[in-house]
Structure formats: C-alpha cells, structure tokens
Scaffold this active site. Structure first.
Site, PDB file in Angstrom:
ATOM      1  N   ASP A  85      -8.043  12.827 -10.263  1.00 51.05           N
ATOM      2  CA  ASP A  85      -7.686  14.019 -11.021  1.00 51.05           C
ATOM      3  C   ASP A  85      -7.919  13.686 -12.484  1.00 51.05           C
ATOM      4  OD1 ASP A  85      -6.339  16.521 -11.659  1.00 51.05           O
ATOM      5  OD2 ASP A  85      -5.247  16.246  -9.777  1.00 51.05           O
TER       6      ASP A  85
ATOM      7  N   ASP B 188      -8.489  19.327 -14.129  1.00 52.91           N
ATOM      8  CA  ASP B 188      -7.287  20.150 -14.199  1.00 52.91           C
ATOM      9  C   ASP B 188      -7.520  21.320 -15.174  1.00 52.91           C
ATOM     10  OD1 ASP B 188      -4.323  20.191 -13.555  1.00 52.91           O
ATOM     11  OD2 ASP B 188      -4.174  20.081 -15.733  1.00 52.91           O
TER      12      ASP B 188
ATOM     13  N   GLU C 199     -10.494  23.091 -11.434  1.00 54.91           N
ATOM     14  CA  GLU C 199      -9.446  24.046 -11.082  1.00 54.91           C
ATOM     15  C   GLU C 199      -9.547  25.215 -12.063  1.00 54.91           C
ATOM     16  OE1 GLU C 199      -4.569  24.469 -11.066  1.00 54.91           O
ATOM     17  OE2 GLU C 199      -5.580  23.260 -12.568  1.00 54.91           O
TER      18      GLU C 199
ATOM     19  N   HIS D 140      -0.721  21.498  -4.484  1.00 53.30           N
ATOM     20  CA  HIS D 140       0.596  21.026  -4.905  1.00 53.30           C
ATOM     21  C   HIS D 140       1.315  21.990  -5.845  1.00 53.30           C
ATOM     22  CE1 HIS D 140      -2.221  20.076  -8.022  1.00 53.30           C
ATOM     23  NE2 HIS D 140      -1.230  19.809  -8.856  1.00 53.30           N
ATOM     24  N   ASP D 141       0.704  23.111  -6.156  1.00 48.21           N
ATOM     25  CA  ASP D 141       1.325  24.077  -7.076  1.00 48.21           C
ATOM     26  C   ASP D 141       1.768  25.367  -6.393  1.00 48.21           C
ATOM     27  OD1 ASP D 141       0.882  22.458  -9.356  1.00 48.21           O
ATOM     28  OD2 ASP D 141      -1.151  23.234  -9.567  1.00 48.21           O
TER      29      ASP D 141
HETATM   30  C1  NOJ Z   1      -2.460  22.346 -13.002  1.00 54.33           C
HETATM   31  C2  NOJ Z   1      -1.900  21.294 -12.113  1.00 54.33           C
HETATM   32  O1  NOJ Z   1      -2.361  21.471 -10.819  1.00 54.33           O
HETATM   33  C3  NOJ Z   1      -0.388  21.395 -12.245  1.00 54.33           C
HETATM   34  O2  NOJ Z   1       0.277  20.619 -11.278  1.00 54.33           O
HETATM   35  C4  NOJ Z   1      -0.035  20.980 -13.637  1.00 54.33           C
HETATM   36  O3  NOJ Z   1       1.359  21.121 -13.834  1.00 54.33           O
HETATM   37  C5  NOJ Z   1      -0.760  21.841 -14.669  1.00 54.33           C
HETATM   38  N1  NOJ Z   1      -2.145  22.004 -14.351  1.00 54.33           N
HETATM   39  C6  NOJ Z   1      -0.682  21.219 -16.022  1.00 54.33           C
HETATM   40  O4  NOJ Z   1      -1.451  20.038 -16.048  1.00 54.33           O
END
Ligand code: NOJ
Ligand code: CA
Length: 539
Positions: free
Chosen positions: A102, A203, A264, A329-330
């Site tokens: 990542d 990210d 992402e 994971h979000d």
């Molecule tokens: C996206 C990530 O997937 C998330 O977990 C993170 O909190 C935010 N970006 C900030 O980096």
C-alpha cells in the site's frame, strides 16, 4: 513480461487483500504480523490466489492504523523487521505469489521527518512539500472539511500558518505540485521496487492535487453525520491536474519490469465508474487498474449488479483492464451487506461466482472466502478514529477488520492472547479449519472456482457479453476465439426457468446444484434458488 496468452500477470491474477493487523499473530501480542502472513502462505497458495496486497506495514504512530506513515523505508516494529518483509517476499515468490504494498502518499504522518522539518520554519526547504496557508482574519483559508471530522485546516502556532489535512490532523497532505516532493516519493517507491515488490496500491489517488486557488467547495444539503458529505468536493479532489501526476508515476514505474499500479479512486455512494475509469488514462499511460466503488455500494440483486457492471465496462477506455471488488477494510463486508439468515451463505456463493467470472481482475478481502461477517464492536472496544468521532451515528470501520477466523481455538486461532479487536463470536462456526473439511463450504467454493478459472482462458480474459433473459438472473458469456463459457447466477431465492440457452450443447463445469459433466441443451434449463451454474459450450 511474464504473460499468459499475451496478458500481463495482473490481468490474469486473483489478488487477495490482507489487513496485516488482523491476519495472523505469530509473536502473540494480539496484533497480526509479517511472520504471521508468511506462516499462512501455504493457506493462500492452496486457496489459489496469485498476489497479496498488504495494507500498510510501514513505520507509523497508528493514528489511522498505518495509513499515517512516519517512515516509508521502515517496517513498523509491531509488524516485524525489514528481514521479515524480505523473507515474506522470498517465500511468497517461491509459491508464485506476488506482493503489492500500500502506498499512502496523499499525506504522511505528522511525525514523518519531512513534516517535522517542514514545520520548523516558513523557510524550511521542505516547507512547500506540504500545503500551508495564512488564515483569513484568524479563520482557516477556505471551507474545506476533513473526511474524518472537523476542518481540513490545522493551525500551526510555531509558524503561524494553517496546514491542510484531508483526513486526521495527524495526516498532513503532501503538496504534489512540488517537484522535489514528487522526486522524494519516487525515491521511496524505488526503494521497494528494487527490493522486488510487484507494485503498489495508491491510497486515495484522486485526492493528490488540490485547487491551486483553494476555492471554497459549494455546499449541498442532505442527512449525514459527516459535515464533509455536505459539500460538493469540486476543489479538494479529482482536480484535472491529477492525471498528469499519475502518468508521471506510471512512467517511473514502467522503468521496472512487470510492476503494477492500482489506485483507490474514492467516491461516495453510489460510486462513479466514469471517474474511476478516467484514472486509467488511455489504458496504457496512467494506472494499470483502478478501484471503482460502485459494486461495493451495490444493493443485492441481479439487475443492480448487471447495471453496475455494464456501467463500469462501458466507462473503461480502450486497452484498459477492469478490476472488481466487493469488500475492503473501509466498508461493511459484502457478507453482511446482503443480509443474514439461511440465505446468506448461498448469496455469498452467488457473489463469489460473479466476482471470479466477471471480466477483470478480482480482489478478495481476507475472510471473504469463508463468509466472514462484520464483527460486533461495542463503544469500549472501538479502535477506528472515525468510529470514535461519529459514534453512534457511524460506528466506524473496525467491524470489517476483526481477526481472521482460523479455527475453533480460543481467539479463533488468530493469537494466543486477546486480539486488538474482538473476534467475531461466530468463529466457532465460521472458520478456516471447519470449512476446509466441508466440501460444500464457501471456502471450498472459492478454491474450486479459482482452480477452474486457472484452466479456462475464457474466464480469465475472454470477452464478456450479457445474456438477455427475462428471469432476472444475471447471466453472461465469456468467450475467446475457440471457447465459450456461460455463467448463470440466480440472485433470487426463487427458482427460475430461463427460456432458452442457445441451440448448442452445454456441459456443466461448475456450480451449486447441477452435477458437473451434465450436458444441457435448448429449453431444458432450470435454476434453483441461488443457483450458480457455469457451462461450457461443447463443440
Ligand atoms: C483510504 C484508506 O483505505 C483508509 O483506510 C484510510 O483511512 C484513508 N484512505 C486515509 O489514508
Ligand atoms: Ca504480533
């Protein structure tokens, strides 16, 4: 290039996301680690995946669990040491598993040496690596909000200016307009590429560049716990200049052999396929793959998914390659998004079959292959800063991050001690050990389908054509010049009788109800509730 029928490895791969804190804990401190991942490589190899993407394992004060990096070249001690990482790489490679890291470079941690340096004085050579601005009569420079709460601007008393943070105040945003900063990021990337890492997941790649004039975002109305969602994010993300940055990173990455950049492209519900696709440039000059969130937000049903898929495929530039994802994971886990009860496991299989047979690279999220559900996290167990901020209106992301359920052992076999997040109590039923023994388990469904995918080029890279049918099942062909497969997915709990297949003879090669080897023709075709049937056209 390592190619399979003229396709790059990342086009034919199944990629598995690991949230390292929650995968497997070897040193028994309650937190998963790199040695833990290495210890489970045989499991992953048996599952049949081709690559792992690790959520961040770099040194971090963990305000956002690693998405706040304080040194891009160090491994955080909680995960191990550099030697654990290189060993993991080597052992993964021995099993033909690639490793993707990542890369969080929209922002660093506030304790990163770059930021510490930048905040020493307005004249610091690294001052401009971050986004600083004077206040407006004592107020922040504009109306931007932070995604994780409050204003996006934090006052720095020592140098009497504000700095920008799109997320936590402990995550200051980098200034991508600064060429030295861009070079510094490439140097950090090079460090890992030289070590043999196969690529990066970037990210929030769509946040890198902000409006140069820092114009105010227009306001919107709605019901949401986050003030952030009450703005139209015209000026703090998806700026047109962003694409040039991505292209620069792609050019840099292309100096190394066979590496992958996946980005992402964060968008709120319902997702925005056209926007995600725009980060693929002309299909050869920007990201290799872009995450689109539409399917993560999709409601359950054949039509909803068909529409999302068609929209995504239509948006893609020529020469680009799709990827597909149902959980990360979000977001709430897909298993839980689509309801509980006796239909949950059959629905998980329908979705797995879709994910693994659509055109494009499938991404699995750890635990998805055993039908892990969202955990139940009470207020006192909360870890996610976003959950803490918005509880109880928004309960945060911990629920999708609970420890992997390996066995019926205490703590689900994840650790010998109490894990950093509570294990889902359903682990006594839902775990790897049990599902390995059960031929009808979700785990074996994934394993068998991934294995089938390897042997059928049409499923890996064939064309995709929707089969119009009036039974509200999702059905499509995957075809190459010399083979054709048909995938029938009955999303519904009702039985279906499709009108007609086509005049050919079809052999069942995989599914939930029909016996593999059965030959079907013409009208003789029924789908049981939640049935998956994958057929191959006989010559
Ligand atoms: C996206 C990530 O997937 C998330 O977990 C993170 O909190 C935010 N970006 C900030 O980096
Ligand atoms: Ca540990």
């Amino acid at each position: 290039m390592a190619r399979h029928d003229n396709h790059a490895w990342w086009q034919t791969s199944v990629i598995y996301q690991i949230y390292p804190r929650s995968f497997y804990d070897v040193n028994n401190d309650g937190i998963g680690d790199l040695q833990g991942i290495a210890a489970q490589l045989d499991y992953l190899s048996d599952l049949g995946i081709d690559a792992i993407w690790l959520s961040p394992v770099y040194q971090s004060p963990m305000y956002d669990f690693g998405y706040d990096i304080s040194d891009y070249r160090r491994i955080d001690p909680v995960f191990g040491e550099l030697s654990d990482f290189t060993r993991l790489l080597k052992e993964a490679r021995a099993r033909h598993i690639r490793v993707i890291m990542d890369l969080v470079v929209n922002h660093t941690s506030h304790v990163h040496a770059w930021f510490k340096d930048a905040r020493t004085s307005r004249d610091s050579p690294r001052r401009d690596w971050y986004i600083w601005h004077d206040g407006h009569h004592g107020n922040p420079p504009n109306n931007w909000k932070a995604a994780f709460g409050g204003n996006a601007w934090e006052w720095d008393e020592a140098t009497r200016q504000f700095y920008l943070h799109s997320f936590l105040p402990q995550q200051p945003d980098l200034n991508w307009r600064n060429a030295n900063l861009r070079q510094a990021v490439k140097d950090e990337m090079q460090y890992w590429l030289d070590l043999g890492v196969d690529g990066f997941r970037l990210d929030v790649v769509n946040f890198f560049i902000k409006d140069q004039r820092l114009r105010n975002n227009p306001l919107t109305i709605g019901h949401t716990p986050r003030p952030y969602d009450l703005q139209k994010h015209l000026y703090d993300r998806n700026r047109p200049e962003n694409l040039a940055i991505i292209k620069e990173l792609r050019q840099f990455t292309d100096r190394f052999t066979d590496r992958l950049l996946i980005g992402e492209v964060y968008t709120p519900p319902p997702g925005d396929a056209a926007l995600s696709a725009s980060y693929l440039g002309n299909g050869r000059d920007a990201l290799h793959l872009a995450f689109d969130f539409s399917m993560l937000y999709c409601r359950y049903g054949a039509r909803a998914f068909r529409d999302a898929v068609e929209c995504w495929y239509t948006a893609l530039p020529e020469d680009s390659w799709p990827c597909n994802v149902l959980s990360n994971h979000d977001q709430p886990r897909s298993f839980s998004r689509y309801g509980s009860g006796s239909g949950a496991a059959p629905r998980a299989k329908v979705l797995a079959a879709m994910l693994l047979t659509l055109r494009g690279t499938p991404f699995l999220y750890y635990g998805e292959e055993i039908g892990m559900a969202d955990g139940k996290i009470g207020k006192r167990a909360l870890q996610d800063p976003v959950g803490k901020k918005y509880w109880p209106l928004y309960k945060g992301r911990d629920r999708a991050r609970t420890p992997m359920q390996w066995s019926t052992q205490p703590h689900a076999g994840f650790s010998r001690v109490k894990p950093w997040l509570p294990v889902n109590p359903d682990y006594t039923d839902v775990n790897v050990a049990r599902q390995t023994e059960d031929p009808d388990s979700i785990l074996n469904f994934y394993k068998n389908l991934i294995a089938l995918r390897r042997t059928k080029p049409a499923l890996q890279h064939g064309d995709w054509t929707y089969i119009n049918n009036d039974v509200a099942a999702m059905a499509y062909y995957r075809s190459t010049d010399d083979s054709c497969m048909a995938v029938w997915l009955n999303f519904s709990r009702r039985a279906k009788t499709p009108v007609v297949l086509n005049p050919h003879r079809w052999e069942v090669v995989f599914g939930t109800h029909k016996q593999p080897g059965t030959v079907l023709q013409g009208f003789d075709f029924h789908l049981a509730p939640y049935e998956v049937a994958i057929l191959e056209q006989l010559k």
